[in-house]
Design an enzyme around this catalytic site. Structure first.
Site, PDB file in Angstrom:
ATOM      1  N   TYR A  54     -49.619  19.502 -52.053  1.00  0.00           N
ATOM      2  CA  TYR A  54     -48.252  19.211 -51.586  1.00  0.00           C
ATOM      3  C   TYR A  54     -47.748  20.357 -50.712  1.00  0.00           C
ATOM      4  O   TYR A  54     -47.181  20.138 -49.634  1.00  0.00           O
ATOM      5  CB  TYR A  54     -47.348  19.019 -52.806  1.00  0.00           C
ATOM      6  CG  TYR A  54     -45.929  18.589 -52.517  1.00  0.00           C
ATOM      7  CD1 TYR A  54     -45.625  17.253 -52.277  1.00  0.00           C
ATOM      8  CD2 TYR A  54     -44.888  19.509 -52.522  1.00  0.00           C
ATOM      9  CE1 TYR A  54     -44.316  16.847 -52.038  1.00  0.00           C
ATOM     10  CE2 TYR A  54     -43.576  19.111 -52.290  1.00  0.00           C
ATOM     11  CZ  TYR A  54     -43.295  17.770 -52.054  1.00  0.00           C
ATOM     12  OH  TYR A  54     -42.001  17.377 -51.815  1.00  0.00           O
ATOM     13  N   SER A  79     -39.870  20.011 -47.233  1.00  0.00           N
ATOM     14  CA  SER A  79     -39.463  20.448 -48.570  1.00  0.00           C
ATOM     15  C   SER A  79     -39.212  21.946 -48.531  1.00  0.00           C
ATOM     16  O   SER A  79     -39.724  22.647 -47.642  1.00  0.00           O
ATOM     17  CB  SER A  79     -40.605  20.147 -49.552  1.00  0.00           C
ATOM     18  OG  SER A  79     -40.389  20.762 -50.795  1.00  0.00           O
TER      19      SER A  79
HETATM   20  P1  NDP Z   1     -39.753   9.035 -54.193  1.00  0.00           P
HETATM   21  O1  NDP Z   1     -40.934   9.211 -55.068  1.00  0.00           O
HETATM   22  O2  NDP Z   1     -38.529   8.422 -54.764  1.00  0.00           O
HETATM   23  O3  NDP Z   1     -40.149   8.248 -52.863  1.00  0.00           O
HETATM   24  C1  NDP Z   1     -41.380   8.386 -52.256  1.00  0.00           C
HETATM   25  C2  NDP Z   1     -41.492   7.305 -51.220  1.00  0.00           C
HETATM   26  O4  NDP Z   1     -42.758   7.392 -50.558  1.00  0.00           O
HETATM   27  C3  NDP Z   1     -41.391   5.910 -51.821  1.00  0.00           C
HETATM   28  O5  NDP Z   1     -40.647   5.106 -50.961  1.00  0.00           O
HETATM   29  C4  NDP Z   1     -42.837   5.474 -51.858  1.00  0.00           C
HETATM   30  O6  NDP Z   1     -42.941   4.063 -51.864  1.00  0.00           O
HETATM   31  C5  NDP Z   1     -43.369   6.115 -50.578  1.00  0.00           C
HETATM   32  N1  NDP Z   1     -44.825   6.235 -50.604  1.00  0.00           N
HETATM   33  C6  NDP Z   1     -45.567   6.975 -51.461  1.00  0.00           C
HETATM   34  N2  NDP Z   1     -46.877   6.787 -51.210  1.00  0.00           N
HETATM   35  C7  NDP Z   1     -46.951   5.909 -50.168  1.00  0.00           C
HETATM   36  C8  NDP Z   1     -48.015   5.318 -49.457  1.00  0.00           C
HETATM   37  N3  NDP Z   1     -49.296   5.576 -49.754  1.00  0.00           N
HETATM   38  N4  NDP Z   1     -47.733   4.465 -48.459  1.00  0.00           N
HETATM   39  C9  NDP Z   1     -46.445   4.177 -48.146  1.00  0.00           C
HETATM   40  N5  NDP Z   1     -45.382   4.720 -48.771  1.00  0.00           N
HETATM   41  C10 NDP Z   1     -45.644   5.567 -49.776  1.00  0.00           C
HETATM   42  O7  NDP Z   1     -39.433  10.497 -53.647  1.00  0.00           O
HETATM   43  P2  NDP Z   1     -38.236  11.139 -52.819  1.00  0.00           P
HETATM   44  O8  NDP Z   1     -37.295  10.136 -52.305  1.00  0.00           O
HETATM   45  O9  NDP Z   1     -37.730  12.257 -53.633  1.00  0.00           O
HETATM   46  O10 NDP Z   1     -39.104  11.777 -51.650  1.00  0.00           O
HETATM   47  C11 NDP Z   1     -38.944  11.487 -50.289  1.00  0.00           C
HETATM   48  C12 NDP Z   1     -39.501  12.676 -49.509  1.00  0.00           C
HETATM   49  O11 NDP Z   1     -38.726  13.832 -49.833  1.00  0.00           O
HETATM   50  C13 NDP Z   1     -40.957  13.007 -49.845  1.00  0.00           C
HETATM   51  O12 NDP Z   1     -41.640  13.360 -48.671  1.00  0.00           O
HETATM   52  C14 NDP Z   1     -40.813  14.218 -50.749  1.00  0.00           C
HETATM   53  O13 NDP Z   1     -41.949  15.044 -50.714  1.00  0.00           O
HETATM   54  C15 NDP Z   1     -39.599  14.900 -50.144  1.00  0.00           C
HETATM   55  N6  NDP Z   1     -38.943  15.834 -51.037  1.00  0.00           N
HETATM   56  C16 NDP Z   1     -38.412  15.421 -52.213  1.00  0.00           C
HETATM   57  C17 NDP Z   1     -37.819  16.347 -53.055  1.00  0.00           C
HETATM   58  C18 NDP Z   1     -37.251  15.977 -54.363  1.00  0.00           C
HETATM   59  O14 NDP Z   1     -36.887  16.891 -55.143  1.00  0.00           O
HETATM   60  N7  NDP Z   1     -37.089  14.703 -54.696  1.00  0.00           N
HETATM   61  C19 NDP Z   1     -37.737  17.762 -52.704  1.00  0.00           C
HETATM   62  C20 NDP Z   1     -38.330  18.087 -51.437  1.00  0.00           C
HETATM   63  C21 NDP Z   1     -38.898  17.149 -50.636  1.00  0.00           C
HETATM   64  P3  NDP Z   1     -44.147   3.264 -52.634  1.00  0.00           P
HETATM   65  O15 NDP Z   1     -44.544   4.104 -53.808  1.00  0.00           O
HETATM   66  O16 NDP Z   1     -43.599   1.936 -52.987  1.00  0.00           O
HETATM   67  O17 NDP Z   1     -45.216   3.159 -51.612  1.00  0.00           O
END
Ligand code: NDP
Length: 257
Positions: free
Chosen positions: A152, A139
């Site tokens: 985070y 990020s």
């Molecule tokens: P989402 O919240 O849409 O996706 C998060 C994903 O992580 C989901 O697929 C979720 O699936 C999975 N996840 C969360 N907890 C668990 C767990 N305990 N076990 C397995 N899977 C898990 O977020 P984004 O697509 O935006 O984020 C993807 C990445 O990008 C993250 O690492 C985020 O920190 C990073 N990021 C995002 C930004 C943004 O602005 N959106 C900016 C910078 C970085 P489920 O809940 O079904 O398990």
């Protein structure tokens, strides 16, 4: 770029950035194992449309054993693992002195430790196969800080460090490891922060988006999931052979400030 014959494991692959990476990898010819705790309509549609190209494995990556199970499941599904995308992430917004310990532990486990567990099992296989890509979704908060996101930011700085170390340990192998650092992308993880941030700053939704989130993104635009998918695909190309141990910002100029 073509990824025919390559197989990727993508954590957090059911929505947002992970699902977009899966779509772009698939369009480039790769087969993909996607993992998350839950299914989403977008994931279900992809699995139904391309049953030969995608598999979904349900896992909670807070379990330290999940990494080994996921790598094994990928090999079972497609016989190989060439690209590892550590993308699962979660967030909690709170001042440090009020930060719930269980939230701290979960954020470190999901955003940082899970990448260690998958990488540790995947690297020997990539070495044996003679090619590999590890792509960690960090990020802009892996390079800068903001108040109220201590866990985070600690985890994302941590995964940038893990990426550098992984790159050095694989520097003489045909394997690369990098961290993609997105700015704000309007996915669920961002949507969920809006109510807390509204409370924290006493602002409306529009004010939070404009004055807090995009305040630090000079382009004044959210990055898109497709742009992140394209960046991950590029890192898998031959052009990426010597790109290792670095961060690729996709943040509208945030970290240039
Ligand atoms: P989402 O919240 O849409 O996706 C998060 C994903 O992580 C989901 O697929 C979720 O699936 C999975 N996840 C969360 N907890 C668990 C767990 N305990 N076990 C397995 N899977 C898990 O977020 P984004 O697509 O935006 O984020 C993807 C990445 O990008 C993250 O690492 C985020 O920190 C990073 N990021 C995002 C930004 C943004 O602005 N959106 C900016 C910078 C970085 P489920 O809940 O079904 O398990």
């Amino acid at each position: 770029f073509r990824l025919d014959g390559k197989t990727a494991l993508i954590t957090g692959g059911n929505r947002g950035i992970g699902l977009a990476i899966a779509r772009l990898f698939g369009e480039a010819g790769a087969t993909c194992v996607l993992t998350s705790r839950s299914q989403t309509p977008g994931l279900a549609a992809l699995l139904e449309a391309h049953p030969d190209r995608y598999r979904w494995v349900q896992e909670d990556v807070t379990d330290p054993e999940a990494g080994a199970r996921l790598v094994a499941a990928t090999c079972e599904a497609f016989g190989r693992l060439d690209v590892l995308v550590n993308n699962a992430g979660n967030q909690h917004v709170s001042p440090i002195d009020e930060f719930p310990v269980e939230k701290w532990d979960a954020i470190i486990a999901i955003n940082l430790s899970s990448a260690f567990h998958t990488t540790a099992v995947a690297l020997p296989m990539m070495r044996e196969a003679g090619w590999g890509r590890v792509i960690n979704v960090a990020s802009a908060h892996g390079l800068t800080a903001s108040p109220y996101k201590s866990a985070y930011i600690a985890a994302k700085h941590g995964i940038v460090g893990l990426s550098k170390t992984t790159a050095l340990e694989t520097a003489e192998d045909p394997i690369t490891c990098n961290a993609i650092c997105p700015g704000y992308v309007l996915t669920d993880i961002v949507e969920k922060q809006i109510p807390d941030t509204m409370k924290e700053y006493d602002m409306s939704r529009e004010e939070v988006i404009k004055n807090v989130m995009l305040k630090r993104q000079p382009s004044k635009e959210f990055a898109t999931v497709e742009q992140l998918g394209g960046t991950a695909t590029f890192l898998c190309s031959e052009a990426g052979d010597q790109i290792t141990g670095t961060t690729i910002s996709v943040d509208g100029g945030w970290t240039a400030l």
